[in-house]
Design a protein around this motif. Sequence first.
Motif, PDB file in Angstrom:
ATOM      1  N   GLN A 123       0.876  -1.201  -0.066  1.00  0.00           N
ATOM      2  CA  GLN A 123       0.017  -0.141   0.182  1.00  0.00           C
ATOM      3  C   GLN A 123       0.875   1.159  -0.013  1.00  0.00           C
ATOM      4  O   GLN A 123       1.989   1.310   0.721  1.00  0.00           O
ATOM      5  N   GLY A 124       0.633   2.300  -0.787  1.00  0.00           N
ATOM      6  CA  GLY A 124       1.298   3.497  -0.663  1.00  0.00           C
ATOM      7  C   GLY A 124       1.921   3.643  -2.032  1.00  0.00           C
ATOM      8  O   GLY A 124       2.015   2.747  -3.030  1.00  0.00           O
ATOM      9  N   ILE A 164       6.838  -4.255  -5.189  1.00  0.00           N
ATOM     10  CA  ILE A 164       6.382  -5.573  -5.575  1.00  0.00           C
ATOM     11  C   ILE A 164       6.925  -6.047  -7.014  1.00  0.00           C
ATOM     12  O   ILE A 164       7.239  -7.224  -7.103  1.00  0.00           O
ATOM     13  N   ALA A 165       6.810  -5.079  -7.924  1.00  0.00           N
ATOM     14  CA  ALA A 165       7.584  -5.735  -9.218  1.00  0.00           C
ATOM     15  C   ALA A 165       9.141  -5.877  -9.161  1.00  0.00           C
ATOM     16  O   ALA A 165       9.552  -7.098  -9.617  1.00  0.00           O
ATOM     17  N   GLY A 205      -9.443  -4.580   1.154  1.00  0.00           N
ATOM     18  CA  GLY A 205      -9.421  -3.232   1.485  1.00  0.00           C
ATOM     19  C   GLY A 205     -10.225  -2.367   0.225  1.00  0.00           C
ATOM     20  O   GLY A 205     -10.746  -2.983  -0.773  1.00  0.00           O
ATOM     21  N   SER A 206     -10.072  -1.118   0.429  1.00  0.00           N
ATOM     22  CA  SER A 206     -10.574  -0.206  -0.594  1.00  0.00           C
ATOM     23  C   SER A 206      -9.986  -0.165  -1.850  1.00  0.00           C
ATOM     24  O   SER A 206      -8.915  -0.718  -1.875  1.00  0.00           O
ATOM     25  N   LEU A 207     -10.353   0.516  -2.741  1.00  0.00           N
ATOM     26  CA  LEU A 207      -9.812   0.574  -4.094  1.00  0.00           C
ATOM     27  C   LEU A 207      -8.551   1.039  -4.018  1.00  0.00           C
ATOM     28  O   LEU A 207      -7.592   0.909  -4.633  1.00  0.00           O
ATOM     29  N   ALA A 222      -2.071  -0.529  -5.679  1.00  0.00           N
ATOM     30  CA  ALA A 222      -0.601  -1.135  -6.179  1.00  0.00           C
ATOM     31  C   ALA A 222      -0.633  -2.292  -7.084  1.00  0.00           C
ATOM     32  O   ALA A 222       0.309  -2.352  -7.908  1.00  0.00           O
ATOM     33  N   PHE A 223      -1.594  -2.915  -6.996  1.00  0.00           N
ATOM     34  CA  PHE A 223      -1.757  -4.209  -7.688  1.00  0.00           C
ATOM     35  C   PHE A 223      -2.622  -3.813  -8.945  1.00  0.00           C
ATOM     36  O   PHE A 223      -2.864  -4.564  -9.879  1.00  0.00           O
TER      37      PHE A 223
END
Length: 456
Positions: free
Chosen positions: A176-177, A184-185, A209-211, A216-217
């Motif tokens: 997140q963020g 992640i990548a 979670g929320s949109l 991030a995904f």
Amino acid sequence: MSEEAILSVSELTGAIKFLLERDPLLSDCWVRGEISNFTHHSSGHMYFTLKDSGSRIKSVMFASKNRSLTFLPKEGMKVIVRGNVSVFERDGQYQLYVNEMQPDGLGSLFLAFQQLKERLEKEGLFQEDRKKPLPKFPKVIGVVTSPTGAAVRDIITTIRRRYPVAHVLLYPVLVQGTEAPLTIANAIDHLNEMVEMKIDVLIVGRGGGSLEELWAFNEEIVARSIFASRIPIISAVGHETDFTIADFVADVRAATPTAAAELAVPHLLELTRHLDSTEQRLAAAMSNQLRDLRKCVDHLAQSPVFSRPTDRIRQLRQHVDHTENELELLLTKLLGNRSKRVNELTQRLSQKSPVERVMHTEERFGFVLQKMFSAMEARLGNAGHQLDRMIDKLDAYSPLHVMKRGYSLAYREEKGRHLVRSINEVQLGDRVNIRLQDGWLDCQVWGIEEEDNHDE
């Protein structure tokens, strides 16, 4: 009217600009409208017109402001913008300088999600034929998620419960963020490079979670890393109703992190039960096979072949003797027929022997050859005599032969040598060449005398 009271165009435009920029309503306002005449300049600036049913205003959003947009504005899109009104002094025209923009009636994140999804789908990142199958019995499972969330606990717990022989390799990342997509990548790329670990499958995800929290995904950098991965990837983002770009690109999409762990590994208890059942079926099949084979052996042991084997041998010997006799009779008969046929052919061949025909042909050939040589000699003799007569005749008619008796030939010298046949062909003073038997004379005509050779 004094000269000081007269304003230039630039002064007037500057005064209007000053008033507009001092107005608190116009210096920071929100405006709703529809985009038209949209142009994304090569410099990065966006130029467009905001309009409604009653009016329109020229607008500009500089590159430094529009870089933060999560969607791409398009012609006809209804938006809400925030900015300030000022005057473009060169044209003397007021316009809206936009600092923020969001879709009207549709969230900017959701719009960005739809736009990226359409673009990646056109590029083929979602095609089923490019997705890799999951291994049936993985040994090493990579997990890319937050090390503190509930998702990692659910994944590890599920794997240890279902398939404890597998090893779990956790790669902690931000989920997140603003920095989360890059981490992640990078994690996916790094795990693909760790060939010594021999990772069989990757689980990439997080809890619900929320949109905004799952965004991030939905980033392009994450989608392209998943697509480029050589290791099969299971996407496990959010809850069952949550869908992200990563879900569409991944080889397999799981509704939850727990479901991802269940998809990644088989259930050891189910495998054990399956092996037990297979073992029982195999033992029963082997028992049945042995029973059938034992019956077959018992039946064979009771057959005459094994109880009295010499009887079968005597029968076979008798059959061999009988076959030998039949074969001997057949060969004798066949040889007699072949000998008779050979004798017949020998008699026919002696009757039609080619020796006499060859001798007769040789005699005839010798006679014809001798006759042909005689004819050729006679023909050549006649031809030689005829050739001698023709040579004599030709020599008699030869002008050189005539010249031996004192005759000569006169030739004109002009334009090559031309035989002179009449006094009319030369004139006084002409040069002529006289051909004699043994050479040439170079002469000049000094006189011409005509003779009358007509018969009286």
